[in-house]
Design an enzyme around this catalytic site. Structure first.
Site, mmCIF file in Angstrom:
data_model
loop_
_atom_site.group_PDB
_atom_site.id
_atom_site.type_symbol
_atom_site.label_atom_id
_atom_site.label_comp_id
_atom_site.label_asym_id
_atom_site.label_seq_id
_atom_site.Cartn_x
_atom_site.Cartn_y
_atom_site.Cartn_z
ATOM 1 N N GLN A 162 -2.034 2.294 9.860
ATOM 2 C CA GLN A 162 -0.979 2.426 9.131
ATOM 3 C C GLN A 162 0.025 3.328 10.185
ATOM 4 O O GLN A 162 1.322 2.965 9.888
ATOM 5 C CB GLN A 162 -1.247 3.053 7.911
ATOM 6 C CG GLN A 162 -1.811 2.278 6.999
ATOM 7 C CD GLN A 162 -3.408 2.211 6.786
ATOM 8 O OE1 GLN A 162 -3.630 2.681 7.847
ATOM 9 N NE2 GLN A 162 -4.047 2.231 5.699
ATOM 10 N N ARG A 218 -7.048 -0.207 -6.659
ATOM 11 C CA ARG A 218 -7.521 0.863 -5.715
ATOM 12 C C ARG A 218 -7.734 2.095 -6.538
ATOM 13 O O ARG A 218 -6.630 2.511 -7.311
ATOM 14 C CB ARG A 218 -6.399 1.063 -4.918
ATOM 15 C CG ARG A 218 -6.242 -0.175 -3.813
ATOM 16 C CD ARG A 218 -5.448 -0.020 -2.716
ATOM 17 N NE ARG A 218 -6.150 0.680 -1.652
ATOM 18 C CZ ARG A 218 -5.774 1.421 -0.636
ATOM 19 N NH1 ARG A 218 -4.320 1.184 -0.526
ATOM 20 N NH2 ARG A 218 -6.271 2.194 0.022
ATOM 21 N N ASN A 270 -5.310 12.357 0.429
ATOM 22 C CA ASN A 270 -4.749 11.480 1.379
ATOM 23 C C ASN A 270 -5.505 10.757 2.499
ATOM 24 O O ASN A 270 -6.697 10.905 2.603
ATOM 25 C CB ASN A 270 -3.735 12.245 2.133
ATOM 26 C CG ASN A 270 -2.504 11.495 2.738
ATOM 27 O OD1 ASN A 270 -1.996 10.607 2.177
ATOM 28 N ND2 ASN A 270 -2.130 11.678 4.129
ATOM 29 N N LYS A 271 -5.027 9.809 3.336
ATOM 30 C CA LYS A 271 -5.593 8.947 4.250
ATOM 31 C C LYS A 271 -6.576 9.709 4.932
ATOM 32 O O LYS A 271 -6.557 10.684 5.315
ATOM 33 C CB LYS A 271 -4.546 8.207 5.087
ATOM 34 C CG LYS A 271 -5.218 7.349 6.008
ATOM 35 C CD LYS A 271 -6.076 6.339 5.591
ATOM 36 C CE LYS A 271 -5.390 5.513 4.600
ATOM 37 N NZ LYS A 271 -6.364 4.565 3.856
ATOM 38 N N ARG A 281 0.676 -1.056 0.125
ATOM 39 C CA ARG A 281 0.008 -0.039 0.149
ATOM 40 C C ARG A 281 0.849 1.364 -0.086
ATOM 41 O O ARG A 281 2.210 1.109 0.118
ATOM 42 C CB ARG A 281 -0.825 0.133 1.249
ATOM 43 C CG ARG A 281 -0.127 -0.333 2.445
ATOM 44 C CD ARG A 281 -0.631 0.167 3.702
ATOM 45 N NE ARG A 281 -0.399 1.473 3.675
ATOM 46 C CZ ARG A 281 0.797 2.059 3.736
ATOM 47 N NH1 ARG A 281 1.849 1.596 3.923
ATOM 48 N NH2 ARG A 281 0.849 3.512 3.640
ATOM 49 N N GLY A 282 0.302 2.571 0.038
ATOM 50 C CA GLY A 282 1.053 3.702 -0.084
ATOM 51 C C GLY A 282 1.205 3.979 -1.709
ATOM 52 O O GLY A 282 1.596 3.121 -2.576
ATOM 53 N N ALA A 283 0.850 5.274 -1.898
ATOM 54 C CA ALA A 283 0.814 5.534 -3.552
ATOM 55 C C ALA A 283 2.007 5.003 -4.195
ATOM 56 O O ALA A 283 1.698 4.464 -5.158
ATOM 57 C CB ALA A 283 0.319 6.998 -3.437
ATOM 58 N N ASP A 342 -2.079 10.879 -2.033
ATOM 59 C CA ASP A 342 -2.375 9.918 -2.961
ATOM 60 C C ASP A 342 -2.795 10.298 -4.380
ATOM 61 O O ASP A 342 -2.480 9.868 -5.173
ATOM 62 C CB ASP A 342 -3.512 8.922 -2.202
ATOM 63 C CG ASP A 342 -3.126 8.088 -1.153
ATOM 64 O OD1 ASP A 342 -3.007 8.719 -0.354
ATOM 65 O OD2 ASP A 342 -2.638 7.066 -1.441
#
Ligand code: MRU
Length: 359
Positions: A217, A111, A268-269, A48-50, A258
């Site tokens: 996270q 995603r 973003n998150k 995960r993570g852009a 993101d």
């Protein structure tokens, strides 16, 4: 300078990645040889993570080639993960092209919010679209592009770290959200990379890591990375961040992204927007750290950013234990959009920049 975290690597015809759902309790490397298994790893946030998703997308296409090759009796990679010579003569560039078109769309759909995934797949598909004398040449070029996507991310993250480190003074405390270190990238990080670079230049920095509900996270991964590097870190419930900032303990907030729209609105998150509002209330500078691969100049502002909504179970249970009455509903967007006017600056590989971001 420490080595990069081996977040994701291409090895012997498969993708190896750290299963991030198990950290910090267990460090396990998964070996993934099938596109479907990689898609599962992406949707369940094992990777995960852009920026890491961009690399996973590029490597996923190579897995697609490997799969196609296996069914026709060939083998695309040699034992070091490089393109092998000797392709089955029956396989044409067109056959590979058709298959990769399907694989690309499958990966792209896993995603929707992080633009890096589509960005990396677009780069790979640009190679795919060109005229090639045969499949061998095309596949060698695809392999080179995937490696370039990885290596460029390493260079961009280091440069982001250098740009941002100048913002931090010895003794500063920095508030972070989600995981933005090596695990979310090619191995170093964006927002957390800024902290790493400041520490590497001799500054003492204390990290306050938002836990980042519902999947933690920040608590699990940002804290794990800080501990691994010997950086003091305190984890806080997301709801405690305004109180922390009101106590004037925080020099700045640095988050990742993101997708950044042309006007600077930033997805973003989930929880990032609330953090930015609280930072604005207390006069704490709020920075976004991201590589240029996270900027989407085709989207004028944040209203056009697709926001992923995830399963209600993530909110209604905690590590397998049900915590919410079954009859209750849930609201679980994985990301929110912070308006650009709440963002003091964008820490990129080209320095600290301001929107608009052109094409
Ligand atoms: O759902 P996730 O864990 O993939 O969300 C990740 C984030 O929101 C990160 O902040 C973002 O991708 C930047 S990572 C350098």
């Amino acid at each position: 300078v420490r080595d990069l975290i081996p977040t994701i690597a291409l090895k012997k015809g498969a993708v190896e990645l750290i299963d991030q759902t198990l950290l910090p309790a267990e460090y396990k490397v998964l070996r993934i040889a099938k596109v479907e298994a990689l898609c599962e790893a992406i949707t369940s946030l094992r990777i995960r993570g852009a920026p890491a998703l961009g690399i996973a997308g590029a490597y996923g296409l190579l897995l697609g080639v490997e799969e196609e090759w296996r069914t026709s009796g060939g083998h695309y990679f040699d034992e070091n993960g490089f393109v092998a010579d000797g392709f089955p003569p029956a396989v044409t560039a067109d056959a590979v092209r058709r298959h990769l078109g399907l694989v690309s769309e499958r990966l792209r759909g896993t995603r929707p919010t992080a633009v890096n995934l589509g960005w990396a797949l677009d780069r790979m598909m640009d190679i795919w679209r060109r005229e090639w004398p045969g499949p061998a040449e095309m596949l060698r070029a695809l392999h080179g592009e995937a490696r370039a996507i990885f290596e460029e991310d390493v260079a961009m993250c280091r440069a982001i770290g250098r740009s941002g480190a100048a913002l931090l003074k010895d003794g500063d405390a920095v508030l972070t959200h989600c995981n933005t270190g090596g695990l979310a990238t090619s191995g170093y990080g964006t927002a957390l990379g800024v902290v790493f670079a400041a520490v590497e230049s001799g500054k003492r920095i204390h990290v306050y890591a938002d836990e980042t509900r519902p999947l933690l996270q920040g608590a699990r991964l940002n804290a794990w990375e800080c501990v691994a590097r010997g950086i003091p870190v305190s984890v806080l419930c997301d709801g405690a961040s305004a109180a922390l900032m009101s106590e004037k303990k925080i020099a700045c907030v640095i988050v990742g992204a993101d997708r950044i729209a042309a006007n600077g609105d930033t997805a973003n998150k989930i929880g990032t927007f609330s953090l930015a509002l609280a930072a604005s209330r207390f006069g704490v500078p709020f920075y976004v750290a991201a590589p240029s691969s996270t900027i989407d100049p085709s989207i004028p502002d944040g209203t056009a950013i697709p926001i992923e909504h995830r399963s209600a179970d993530e909110v209604k249970s905690f590590r397998g234990v049900v915590t919410v009455p079954r009859e209750a509903g849930a609201y679980n967007p994985a990301f929110d959009v912070t308006p650009r006017d709440l963002i003091a600056g964008f820490i990129t590989e080209q320095g600290i920049v301001q929107p608009p971001f052109g094409g």
